[in-house]
Design an enzyme around this catalytic site. Structure first.
Site, short mmCIF file in Angstrom:
data_model
loop_
_atom_site.label_atom_id
_atom_site.label_comp_id
_atom_site.label_asym_id
_atom_site.label_seq_id
_atom_site.Cartn_x
_atom_site.Cartn_y
_atom_site.Cartn_z
N ASN A 54 17.66 -64.60 -56.25
CA ASN A 54 17.49 -65.02 -54.86
C ASN A 54 16.06 -65.53 -54.72
OD1 ASN A 54 17.26 -65.24 -52.11
ND2 ASN A 54 17.51 -63.05 -51.66
N TRP A 55 15.93 -66.84 -54.75
CA TRP A 55 14.58 -67.43 -54.75
C TRP A 55 13.91 -67.37 -53.38
CZ3 TRP A 55 15.11 -72.54 -58.17
CH2 TRP A 55 15.50 -72.14 -59.46
N LYS A 56 14.68 -67.02 -52.37
CA LYS A 56 14.18 -66.93 -50.98
C LYS A 56 13.47 -68.23 -50.59
CE LYS A 56 14.16 -61.97 -51.36
NZ LYS A 56 13.65 -60.68 -50.93
N HIS A 61 22.12 -60.59 -46.00
CA HIS A 61 20.87 -60.07 -46.58
C HIS A 61 20.08 -59.36 -45.48
CE1 HIS A 61 16.94 -59.89 -48.44
NE2 HIS A 61 17.54 -60.09 -49.60
N GLY A 121 15.01 -60.72 -56.48
CA GLY A 121 14.14 -61.57 -55.67
C GLY A 121 12.93 -62.01 -56.47
N GLY A 122 11.81 -61.32 -56.26
CA GLY A 122 10.53 -61.70 -56.89
C GLY A 122 10.62 -62.01 -58.37
N GLU A 132 21.39 -53.24 -51.51
CA GLU A 132 19.95 -53.48 -51.50
C GLU A 132 19.28 -52.59 -50.47
OE1 GLU A 132 18.99 -57.66 -53.16
OE2 GLU A 132 19.34 -57.84 -51.02
N GLY A 186 11.22 -56.08 -52.19
CA GLY A 186 9.89 -56.66 -52.18
C GLY A 186 8.76 -55.65 -52.11
N SER A 213 13.43 -54.69 -55.80
CA SER A 213 12.39 -54.44 -56.82
C SER A 213 12.98 -54.16 -58.20
CB SER A 213 11.45 -53.32 -56.38
OG SER A 213 10.77 -53.70 -55.20
N GLU A 239 17.04 -59.34 -44.80
CA GLU A 239 16.03 -60.18 -44.12
C GLU A 239 16.70 -60.98 -42.99
OE1 GLU A 239 14.39 -62.06 -47.63
OE2 GLU A 239 13.53 -60.12 -48.21
P1 PGA Z 1 13.14 -58.19 -54.61
O1 PGA Z 1 14.23 -58.82 -53.61
O2 PGA Z 1 13.77 -58.21 -55.98
O3 PGA Z 1 11.94 -59.09 -54.51
O4 PGA Z 1 12.88 -56.81 -54.14
C1 PGA Z 1 15.60 -58.60 -53.77
C2 PGA Z 1 16.36 -59.29 -52.67
O5 PGA Z 1 15.88 -59.34 -51.54
O6 PGA Z 1 17.47 -59.81 -52.90
#
Ligand code: PGA
Length: 254
Positions: free
Chosen positions: A9-11, A98, A237-238, A170, A176, A216, A100
């Site tokens: 997930n490159w956001k 998600h 994500g990251g 998640e 994050g 994470s 977010e």
């Molecule tokens: P993260 O994000 O790996 O940076 O914690 C995961 C996600 O939000 O899908």
């Protein structure tokens, strides 16, 4: 047999040039050390979908996903992107629900159900996210919260529709933050999710559903997380923004 999946997930990161560079690095690295039996899914921002697809096209290991879609099919919805459009540019998956989007864009269960319907009716597969906040876990409400998120959205689907769904657990406190769920916490919740799904859709369908862990998850902890019986991969994500880390995670299944 349920699929093993690692999705990136490159956001809201990267420029087109950087997105293409990352895709090329992934393809090259994947050719050198191809993760066996793992479906890799790249979920770049909307404007990069076509460009990323042209880079990964022809590489069996990779598929394309989007990070969101509109609740409606088409029309006067300025700034929105319809599931049909995603399908037409070659996406196969869409991340929905998600945390977010739930927290910052106030996406309710009703909105998520509308999006699920759009995704499924256009022949795409949803990666449905669920997760509790730290306060909810600390007050021991995490199982109840997850059960509600599942039943308020996924229980609206029929059996055939449900069988297309991938789920990502998640925990919000892990996204994050660098604080990941322990392998035991992930397994405990995944097992619970599978039991909730089994009650509604039957044991076979629940057993076949890929349950990803997200929050994470990185090159150092993926192996331990993925070694659990009910953890079928990760939504990353990251760490998905670095080719080497993403491929290390993809190669973390024992
Ligand atoms: P993260 O994000 O790996 O940076 O914690 C995961 C996600 O939000 O899908």
């Amino acid at each position: 047999m349920r699929k093993k999946i690692v999705a990136g997930n490159w956001k809201m990161n990267l420029t087109l040039e950087e997105a293409i560079t990352l895709s090329k690095e992934l393809i090259q690295a994947e050719m050198a050390a191809s993760p066996k039996h793992v479906q890799l899914i790249l979920c770049p921002p909307f404007p990069f979908l076509s460009g990323v697809l042209s880079t990964i096209d022809g590489s069996k290991g990779f598929a394309l996903g989007a990070q969101n879609c509109a609740t409606e099919a088409s029309g006067a919805f300025t700034g929105e992107v319809a599931a049909k459009m995603l399908k037409s540019v070659g996406a196969s998956y869409v991340i929905l629900g998600h945390s977010e989007r739930r927290a910052m864009y106030h996406e309710s269960d009703e909105v998520i159900v509308k999006k699920l319907n759009q995704v499924l009716s256009n022949g795409l597969q949803p990666i449905f996210c669920c997760g509790e906040t730290l306060a909810e876990r600390e007050s021991n409400k995490h199982f109840e919260i997850i059960k509600n998120q599942l039943s308020n959205a996924l229980f609206q689907l029929n059996q055939t529709e449900f069988e297309k769904v991938i789920i990502a657990y998640e925990p919000v406190w892990a996204i994050g933050t660098g604080v990941t769920a322990s392998a035991a916490q992930a397994q405990e919740m995944h097992q619970f999710i599978r039991s909730v799904l089994a009650e509604k859709f039957g044991t076979a369908a629940a057993e076949n559903c890929s349950l990803l862990y997200g929050g994470s998850c990185n090159a150092a902890n993926a192996k331990e997380l993925f070694s659990n019986a009910d953890v079928d991969g990760g939504l990353i994500g990251g760490a998905s923004l670095k080719a080497k880390d993403f491929l290390t995670i993809a190669n973390s299944f024992s």
